[in-house]
Motif scaffolding. Structure first.
Motif, PDB file in Angstrom:
ATOM      1  N   GLY A  36       0.778  -1.227   0.000  1.00 51.21           N
ATOM      2  CA  GLY A  36       0.000   0.000   0.000  1.00 51.21           C
ATOM      3  C   GLY A  36       0.811   1.278   0.000  1.00 51.21           C
ATOM      4  N   SER A  37       1.973   1.267   0.666  1.00 48.59           N
ATOM      5  CA  SER A  37       2.774   2.496   0.710  1.00 48.59           C
ATOM      6  C   SER A  37       3.264   2.890  -0.682  1.00 48.59           C
ATOM      7  N   TRP A  38       3.665   1.900  -1.466  1.00 49.13           N
ATOM      8  CA  TRP A  38       4.134   2.188  -2.827  1.00 49.13           C
ATOM      9  C   TRP A  38       2.973   2.577  -3.739  1.00 49.13           C
ATOM     10  N   CYS A  39       1.822   1.981  -3.509  1.00 52.37           N
ATOM     11  CA  CYS A  39       0.629   2.369  -4.261  1.00 52.37           C
ATOM     12  C   CYS A  39       0.308   3.832  -4.006  1.00 52.37           C
ATOM     13  N   ALA A  40       0.338   4.251  -2.751  1.00 52.44           N
ATOM     14  CA  ALA A  40       0.056   5.639  -2.404  1.00 52.44           C
ATOM     15  C   ALA A  40       1.027   6.595  -3.085  1.00 52.44           C
ATOM     16  N   GLU A  41       2.303   6.241  -3.062  1.00 54.22           N
ATOM     17  CA  GLU A  41       3.312   7.081  -3.715  1.00 54.22           C
ATOM     18  C   GLU A  41       3.009   7.230  -5.209  1.00 54.22           C
ATOM     19  N   ALA A  42       2.705   6.123  -5.860  1.00 54.18           N
ATOM     20  CA  ALA A  42       2.430   6.164  -7.292  1.00 54.18           C
ATOM     21  C   ALA A  42       1.180   6.976  -7.600  1.00 54.18           C
ATOM     22  N   LEU A  43       0.165   6.859  -6.762  1.00 51.03           N
ATOM     23  CA  LEU A  43      -1.066   7.618  -6.975  1.00 51.03           C
ATOM     24  C   LEU A  43      -0.801   9.121  -6.901  1.00 51.03           C
ATOM     25  N   VAL A  44      -0.087   9.544  -5.872  1.00 47.05           N
ATOM     26  CA  VAL A  44       0.173  10.975  -5.701  1.00 47.05           C
ATOM     27  C   VAL A  44       1.103  11.486  -6.792  1.00 47.05           C
ATOM     28  N   ARG A  45       2.093  10.702  -7.174  1.00 45.56           N
ATOM     29  CA  ARG A  45       2.985  11.131  -8.259  1.00 45.56           C
ATOM     30  C   ARG A  45       2.264  11.157  -9.611  1.00 45.56           C
ATOM     31  N   SER A  46       1.153  10.452  -9.701  1.00 47.86           N
ATOM     32  CA  SER A  46       0.366  10.456 -10.944  1.00 47.86           C
ATOM     33  C   SER A  46      -0.656  11.586 -10.981  1.00 47.86           C
TER      34      SER A  46
END
Length: 236
Positions: A36-46
């Motif tokens: 989930g932490s990496w998913c969150a990072e990718a979402l915000v960077r997108s």
């Protein structure tokens, strides 16, 4: 082309309509550990601006090998607080809601799932995961779920597929068995990230695998929005 600031490179690829849509949706992510932490990072960077992150745990030493916000300096902090600080460093204009809570049958009503456009599951607990699957599928939100990322070493064997067609994944099999036994069949189908590799070891997980699980979850959301908001043909 409209100026999207830090997201200009993304907009060049997916188009202005999809980029605008990403900035307008509301997303809730359950579980901000190794996946989930990496998913969150990718979402915000997108470009996702309105993101709610849910996890009741604190960062501990054993998290450092695979969780984005877990460092020697954040040990002891609430995971959602450490991750929120990281995400706001990426985009200070993002609206990150950090909920140090556990999703369960007892707390489910507190999350008001109906108000979100996308619901993402990265929960470890079988019981809580099954509860979220059933309740998320009762909403109009688009729902994505991560299956088990432990006991794997090869990120090239990570796949995306329909929940009922996931094979060679112990967690997926356990979830289907539990839901059938309880007569709680999800009201709609949904896409999962899973891997068909299960090593004969008692446990453990690596960042190369958990991060790819998380990135795939984020990619499912972005691809869904691209389908809904395709690039307009400006050649005619």
């Amino acid at each position: 082309m409209e100026d999207f600031g830090i997201f200009n490179r993304s907009a060049m690829l997916i188009g202005e309509n999809a980029q605008k849509a990403i900035g307008e949706i509301s997303v809730i992510l359950f579980g901000v550990g190794g996946v989930g932490s990496w998913c969150a990072e990718a979402l915000v960077r997108s470009g996702v601006r309105r993101l709610t992150i849910v996890d009741s745990d604190r960062v501990c030493e054993s998290n450092v090998n695979r969780q984005l916000m877990a460092t020697s300096r954040t040990i002891g902090e609430l995971k959602v607080d450490a991750l929120k600080e990281r995400l706001l460093q990426i985009n200070p204009d993002a609206e990150i809601t950090a909920l140090p809570m556990r999703f369960s049958a007892d707390t489910a009503q507190e999350f008001m799932l109906d108000k979100y456009d996308y619901i993402i599951d990265a929960i470890d607990s079988l019981k809580d995961k099954a509860e979220l699957i059933v309740r998320a599928c009762e909403t109009d939100a688009v729902f994505f779920s991560s299956m088990g990322a432990a006991r794997k070493i090869d990120p090239t064997r990570i796949k995306v597929g329909d929940f009922w067609k996931v094979r060679d994944c112990p967690l997926g099999a356990a979830l289907r068995k539990k839901l059938r036994r309880e007569g709680r069949i999800p009201a709609k189908s949904f896409q999962c990230v899973y891997g068909d590799e299960v090593l004969p070891v008692p446990g453990g997980s690596l960042v190369m695998v958990t991060a790819v699980f998380g990135m795939n979850l984020a990619a499912l959301l972005v691809k869904d929005l691209c389908v809904r908001h395709p690039v307009q043909d400006t050649s005619v």
